[in-house]
Design an enzyme around this catalytic site. Structure first.
Site, PDB file in Angstrom:
ATOM      1  N   ASP A 103       0.840  -1.201   0.000  1.00 10.50           N
ATOM      2  CA  ASP A 103       0.000   0.000   0.000  1.00 10.50           C
ATOM      3  C   ASP A 103       0.872   1.248   0.000  1.00 10.50           C
ATOM      4  O   ASP A 103       2.013   1.216   0.476  1.00 10.50           O
ATOM      5  CB  ASP A 103      -0.850   0.073   1.281  1.00 10.50           C
ATOM      6  CG  ASP A 103      -1.847  -1.052   1.364  1.00 10.50           C
ATOM      7  OD1 ASP A 103      -2.204  -1.605   0.317  1.00 10.50           O
ATOM      8  OD2 ASP A 103      -2.238  -1.372   2.498  1.00 10.50           O
TER       9      ASP A 103
HETATM   10  N1  URA Z   1      -1.274  -5.816   4.002  1.00  9.95           N
HETATM   11  C1  URA Z   1      -1.663  -4.534   4.047  1.00  9.95           C
HETATM   12  O1  URA Z   1      -2.627  -4.192   4.718  1.00  9.95           O
HETATM   13  N2  URA Z   1      -0.959  -3.646   3.327  1.00  9.95           N
HETATM   14  C2  URA Z   1       0.120  -3.958   2.605  1.00  9.95           C
HETATM   15  O2  URA Z   1       0.720  -3.087   1.993  1.00  9.95           O
HETATM   16  C3  URA Z   1       0.506  -5.300   2.566  1.00  9.95           C
HETATM   17  C4  URA Z   1      -0.212  -6.220   3.276  1.00  9.95           C
END
Ligand code: URA
Length: 235
Positions: free
Chosen positions: A102
């Site tokens: 993310d």
């Molecule tokens: N889980 C999440 O919530 N975000 C990420 O970037 C990777 C795994």
């Protein structure tokens, strides 16, 4: 070039595994089965095949580890004009990211131009573990950790189980190690949302056997042959 090196450079498997493949009689050079490990290949002249399929050397695959900082998108061009991880990478060849993190998540992500490798790392069939450290406000109770381990229920659907371990609590924040082997969208954040805990910082520290280690934020480093082979050997 030694035959096992040639095979591994073609993406067949690690050099060690390629030796087993040679001894199984699956490799031919110029239509003759080769069983001798100490065989050299002339990459320009010899025709090497595995199980009857001719192999060719790739145009130099590249495998990088990046410590993605918070505030970078995992895309080659962001429609909202945000900074992307490719602003951090200098490469003569076009690379793509293996899986995603993310925008607000930091940590380990691979970049490559080898599609088979990317598939090995991300395909759910191979159940590659991903370890995250979540920094969460407040003290996590054992009962909450147990719910995360069992798989939280989100909108009536149980999310996958996870390995969850409390690493410490400093009076304000808990640090929790979360290991998952699926890659659902925002999976870790959604798990904590379901138990009413908000993640302040999420960092990926390991993919399979490959750790982030001391790589500085925003920096890249070539993967070692051993790290690459870990994924190639999973087949
Ligand atoms: N889980 C999440 O919530 N975000 C990420 O970037 C990777 C795994």
């Amino acid at each position: 070039m030694r035959l096992n090196k040639f095979l591994s450079s073609c993406g067949v498997a690690s050099r060690r595994k390629c030796e087993e493949i040679i001894l199984e009689g699956r490799v031919q050079i110029n239509n003759k089965v080769v069983l001798t490990l100490a065989t050299d290949v002339n990459e320009k002249k010899d025709v090497v095949s595995l199980d009857g399929k001719v192999l060719s050397l790739p145009n130099d695959f590249v495998y990088l580890k990046l410590n993605k900082p918070k505030g970078y998108a995992c895309t080659s061009s962001d429609e909202r004009g945000r900074k992307t991880i490719f602003d951090l990478v200098e490469s003569d060849v076009r690379l793509f990211n293996v899986g995603r993190l993310d925008y607000d998540t930091e940590g380990l992500i691979f970049l490559t131009n080898d599609g088979d490798f990317a598939n090995m790392v991300t395909h759910p069939r191979f159940n590659i573990e991903k370890e995250y450290i979540a920094t969460v406000e407040g003290e996590m109770k054992e009962s909450e950790l147990a719910v995360l381990r069992k798989g939280v229920v989100e909108n009536g659907v149980r999310m996958p189980q996870a390995k969850v371990k409390l690493l410490g609590y400093d009076g304000k924040f808990s640090k929790v190690s979360v290991v998952i082997d699926e890659g659902q969208n925002r999976q870790v954040r959604r798990m904590f949302d379901c138990i009413g805990k908000s993640i302040k910082l999420l960092k990926r520290v390991r993919i399979g056997k490959v750790v982030l280690g001391g790589l500085y934020r925003g920096k890249t480093k070539p993967m070692t042959q051993e790290e690459i082979d870990f994924f190639k050997d999973i087949k």
